[in-house]
Each structure stands twice: as C-alpha cells, then as structure tokens.
Design a protein around this motif. Structure first.
Motif: not given
Lengths: 72, 556
Positions: A38-39, A42-44, B192-193, B196-197, B200-201
């Motif tokens: 998952v990360p 859509a991670a930057p 949706d990024p 997630l930012e 998850v991060m």
C-alpha cells in the motif's frame, strides 16, 4: 491438466491436486502483496533515489539468479 | 489394459482469474511509480513551474480509475501477448492495412493534450489555471485520457480487429473487466495519496524511528527521536528519515519478487504464502538495523560515509540477502517445498561468462559501503575481477580476435563518446584536487591501476557478459516464445535489448547504448566475442589517454 490413469476400471489420481490449498495459497499471496505494498501505491515521488545504484542492484540480482540452479 | 485420459483441470479458470488479479495489482504499482517519475520532471523546468500544484480530488479519482484500466490492459498484453500478436498478424494478412498519417497525428495530438493537462495540474503553467478550476475539469481530463488510449489502440490494430479479438474470449473479458473495476474502485477510494501521507507514513516513521532508538540504546548510545521533523539524532549526528528510508520500497520490491516466485513454483506448500507475508516484515526489521548501523557510523566514524556510502548500498545488500535467504528457504526447507531442492552454482556452458561482471558489480556495491565519493576502491575491483578472469579463463573459450575492424570500431566509439558526453569542469577540478591530495606515488599507482582496469579488465568482464552470455540468454528466451519473425529480426532484438541494458549500467545511458550497439554489431558480424573485447578495450584505452592528457577527469 489433471492426468487420470484407468487401470482395471479403477480410477487412480497420479498426482493429487488440492484445490483448497491451491486457492488458499494464491489468495494469501495476493492479499498479502496487496496489503503490504500500500505505501508504494501512492507515496510521493522520491527523486533522491540513486538510479545508477538501483540499476546495479537489479542487474546484480538478475545475474545471481542466472548463476544458480536447483538440484535435487 | 492401461489407458491414459486427459481431463481438463477444473481450476484453470480460477487460477487464471487470480493470476490476472495479481498481475493487475503488480502493474498498477509499477504504473504508479512510472507516473510519479514523470511528474517529478517539473523539477527540470523550474521557470515553468507555478507556485503550487493544483490538487483536484475529482480529477485525481478519474485519473486513478483510468490508469488502472490502462495497467490492466498492459497486463492483458503481458499475459496473452503472444496470442494477441499472432491473432493480429493473421488479421492483417487477411485484411492488409496501408500506412496512413491520420491515426499518428491524432495520437500525437491526444498525447500533447494529456501532457498539457497533467503538466498544468502538477504546477507547470501550460494551460490557464481557470480551465482547471471549473466543474468540467474531471470530465475534460477523462475525455483527454480516453482519447489518448483510444488513439494508441487504433495505432496498434484496426477497430474491427479489436472488436473481433476482445469478444472472441467473453469469459476472459468478463474476469478482466470485473477485476479491473474492483481494483479501480480500491485505487480511487482507498489509496488517496493525501490520506496515506497523513496516516500510513507517520505510523511507519514511528515504528522505524523507535525501533532504531531501541537498538541504539541497547548499544549504549543515547538517541533522540523528533517526530515533528521526522528526525533522529545520536551524539550530534542528526538525520531525517525520509519516506524512502522507511523501507517500504525495498519491502515492496521484495514482496513482488517473492510473491511472483511463490506464485509460479507449483511445488510449494501453503506455508510458502505465509513466508511471503512475513518476509517484508522481516525486511522492515533489517532496515531498522541498517539505519541503526548508519547512525553508529555517522556518530562514531564519518557522517560522509554514513550518508553517501553506507545509506543506499546497505539497502541493496540487505534486500539481496533477505531475498536470497527467502528463496533458499522456499526451495530447501520441507515445510515450504514438497520436494526440497538445493540451490547450487550453475557455471555450465556460457553462463560462466556472466561471472566476472556479477563479481564486478557485487564488489562495487560492497566497497561503496565504506568508500563514498572518490573511487579509491577501484584497484580492489581490478584485482578481484582480474583473479576471477584468470581462474576461469579457459572456460570462456575466447577465440583469437582480429585487430583492424575492432580497433577502428573502438576508435569510432571513442569519438562518439566524446561527442555525446560533455566534460564537467567542476567535477573534473574536484576529482583532480582529491586525487593529488595524497602522496604522488599513491596517486600515480591509482591512475595506473585505473588504466589497467579500464583497458583490460572491464572490457573483458563487460563484453563476456553482454555480448557473450546476454546474447545467448536473450536469444534462447526469444526462441522459446516462438514468434513468427525472421532470425534476423530476433538477432536485432537481442542486440537492442542487450545494448539497452549495457547503456543503463553506464553513466550516460544513450551513449552507453550506442556503444553497446557498435560492439554488438561487431560481435554479430564476426561471431566472436573477442572482437568486441578488443573494440571496447581500444575505446577505453583512448579515453584513458584523453582523460589524463586533457585533465577531463569527469569522463572517468
């Protein structure tokens, strides 16, 4: 393809096939792959990644894979 | 009486559907990475970039939806590419299509519109901002995207072919459609990024940073975690743990490789799937040890070695070790394998030609762990790879080379390299300063070994790998596909593919690819790898003399 041998009217499976295990294995692999990546979905963007080193790493992995074989 | 009958397996459709679903997922991941790489190109055009990018949730949703469909389409080609190719060839034989400029122009126009729209969204001022703010933006973007894909498909084959081809396998089309819709929905609503930012991060950072702090404290160091800046400090040495350092990229790569491996190895038990699940978690754990080691190196020895050498190289070493151990366990341990097998080195036939290059890359990576910046460790590679070449020399079976044509080719590639790769004066000055900062004897010895490596050891290792083993490996792989193309086209494909890989492993990929093509043509023409070795050696020797005589050190 499942091979079935007929001998004196007795059906005998040459290689038993476990459908449940087959589907469970594939499902487990799919779901774990889906959940754990998952990360990365859509991670930057990460422009600071060393592209040359990454290519070397991939080439090394491919080279090592070619240089080994399975032996019973 | 003994009789053998073949019964179609009842699970083939289930297996096919799952395989399709898994493959779609893999491709969406790859496509996401590729897309983000393209979007990061705006860094190259700062003069065009607006103050901030325009984030439109509705446009983003359309984009996720459509790119999933494109990913799924690419997967279709990957799985059924050969079948598609044959069907298309058959159709075109029956109904030949003459070349027409119209479809090409339509596709170029659609591509331009797509890039303009995406560029504007990403902060590059191409379209007026007003166009992106109306309620029609998502619809317009959707139409532009669909136009791009439709014109691409039209270039690939006529519309009537697509109609016949797709509906010839309705069940496959149905499975593909349902899988794609499910994934598209997940991609729009679950990934949706921005979301997630925020979720998850930070969680990944929390786990990683506190894991590293725990390891460091057990070693007697005092670590401070700063969650606000994603920072970690040990005895004055501070690093920021960015998203890529959290280990998710390595874990993703390991997971995909392992999942693909376990998927295709039918002789594995169910426990293999559990191992696939556990390995990325183990990799996260190993990544914590990597960052802890990096902090110790930075605090106790050299921040430069920690950040510019150990940081990335250790990531790859970790990944390869964990993957290697996982594959070994899958093959060797009875708990995973129904019929355990041993993994043994395979240096038979032409594969031995790959060994010097693999050793060259492995030693480069290992020396980078402790030697960032100036390549002082180059002589180590020359010596180790030289020993490998000597040990296996009779098995390479190199024929006696000719000199005239290979030397001329080598000289031509040298000229090409100078024309295509500009000299960086700043880098050259920095190189010179570092080189002559040590006693002159050491510097001269380094230059001598650098020349020996460039002129003899590297050409041998690279040509044996790329024009020797890779030619055979790729040729065999293409033959197995049994494509209805002439041997000449197959050899051309082998030449192009091996040259692209060769180019990718050199600093300037285009110049590297051109050089690879020249050496490959020579190998093709003469049938001798040794001719390519001579040409490569001549190029590198001329380049070495040029570098030394003109002090153009950046070319090294």
């Amino acid at each position: 393809m499942l091979m079935i041998e007929c001998n004196n009217l007795t059906l005998k499976s040459v290689r038993p096939f476990h459908l449940k295990v087959f589907i469970m294995k594939k499902l487990l692999i799919s779901i774990s792959a889906l959940a754990l990546t998952v990360p990365a979905w859509a991670a930057p963007a990460v422009p600071e990644i060393d592209a040359a080193l990454s290519l070397q790493g991939l080439a090394l992995a491919a080279g090592i894979a070619v240089l080994f074989k399975r032996k019973r | 009486m003994s009789l053998t009958v073949t019964v179609p397996s009842p699970v083939s459709s289930v297996g096919g559907a799952l395989r399709l679903l898994f493959g779609v997922m893999v491709l969406v991941v790859l496509e996401s990475v590729a897309y983000q790489a393209v979007m990061s190109l705006d860094d190259l055009f700062p003069q065009l970039a607006a103050q901030s990018s325009v984030y439109r949730p509705d446009v983003y949703a359309v984009h996720q939806l459509l790119k999933t469909v494109v990913g799924a389409g690419l997967l279709w080609l990957l799985l059924f590419g050969r079948e598609f190719y044959l069907a298309r060839s058959q159709y075109l034989v029956q109904r030949p299509v003459e070349f027409s400029l119209g479809p090409w122009l339509a596709h170029l126009l659609a591509l331009g519109m797509l890039l303009a729209f995406r560029g504007s969204l990403n902060g590059i001022a191409i379209l007026p901002v007003a166009l992106l703010q109306g309620g029609w933006a998502a619809l317009v973007y959707g139409l532009v995207f669909v136009g791009f894909v439709a014109t691409a498909l039209r270039l690939l084959a006529p519309g009537l072919f697509w109609q016949q081809y797709l509906f010839s396998q309705p069940r496959r089309l149905l499975v593909w459609g349902v899988g794609t819709v499910l994934l598209a929905g997940l991609s729009v609503y679950g990934l949706d990024p921005v979301h997630l930012e925020r979720t998850v991060m930070p969680w990944l950072f929390h786990v990683t940073a506190h894991g590293v702090a725990g390891v460091l404290e057990s070693l007697g160091y005092r670590a401070i975690v700063n969650s606000a800046s994603s920072g970690l400090m040990v005895e004055g040495f501070e690093v920021q743990i960015g998203a890529p350092c959290l280990g998710y990229e390595g874990a993703t790569l390991a997971l995909l490789v392992l999942a693909g491996y376990a998927w295709h190895r039918s002789r594995l038990r169910l426990a293999a799937a559990w191992l696939v699940l556990v390995m990325p978690i183990l990799l996260y754990g190993v990544n914590i040890l990597r960052i802890a080691a990096l902090m110790v190196i930075g605090a106790s020895w050299s921040p430069d070695v920690a950040v510019h050498g150990f940081h990335s190289a250790a990531g790859w070493v970790n990944l390869l070790l964990v993957l290697g151990m996982a594959v070994w366990a899958l093959e060797r341990l009875p708990v995973f394998a129904r019929q355990p097998t041993a993994l043994v080195p395979d240096l038979d036939d032409y594969k031995v030609q790959l060994l010097p290059q693999v050793v060259l890359i492995a030693v480069s990576m290992l020396t980078l762990l402790v030697n960032p910046g100036f390549d002082w460790a180059y002589p180590v590679r020359v010596v180790i790879v030289g020993l490998v070449l000597m040990k296996f020399w009779p098995r390479f079976q190199l024929q006696r080379a000719q000199w005239l044509l290979p030397s001329a080719t080598g000289a031509a590639v040298f000229g090409l390299w100078l024309a295509m790769v500009p000299v960086d004066a700043v880098q050259s000055a920095r190189f010179s300063q570092t080189l002559w900062s040590v006693p002159a004897g050491w510097a001269l010895a380094w230059i001598a070994l650098r020349m020996l490596g460039a002129s003899l050891v590297v050409p041998l290792a690279e040509e044996l790998a790329f024009r020797g083993a890779a030619f055979r490996l790729l040729g065999d792989a293409l033959q197995k596909l049994q494509l209805p193309v002439s041997p000449c086209v197959q050899t051309g494909a082998v030449l192009l593919l091996s040259s692209l890989v060769f180019g990718a492993l050199h600093g300037d990929w285009l110049a590297g690819t051109m050089a690879g093509l020249a050496y490959g043509l020579l190998r093709w023409h003469s049938g001798r790898v040794s001719d390519a070795v001579v040409a490569h050696g001549v190029t590198n020797t001329l380049l070495a003399f040029y570098v030394i005589s003109t002090k153009s050190w950046s070319l090294w």
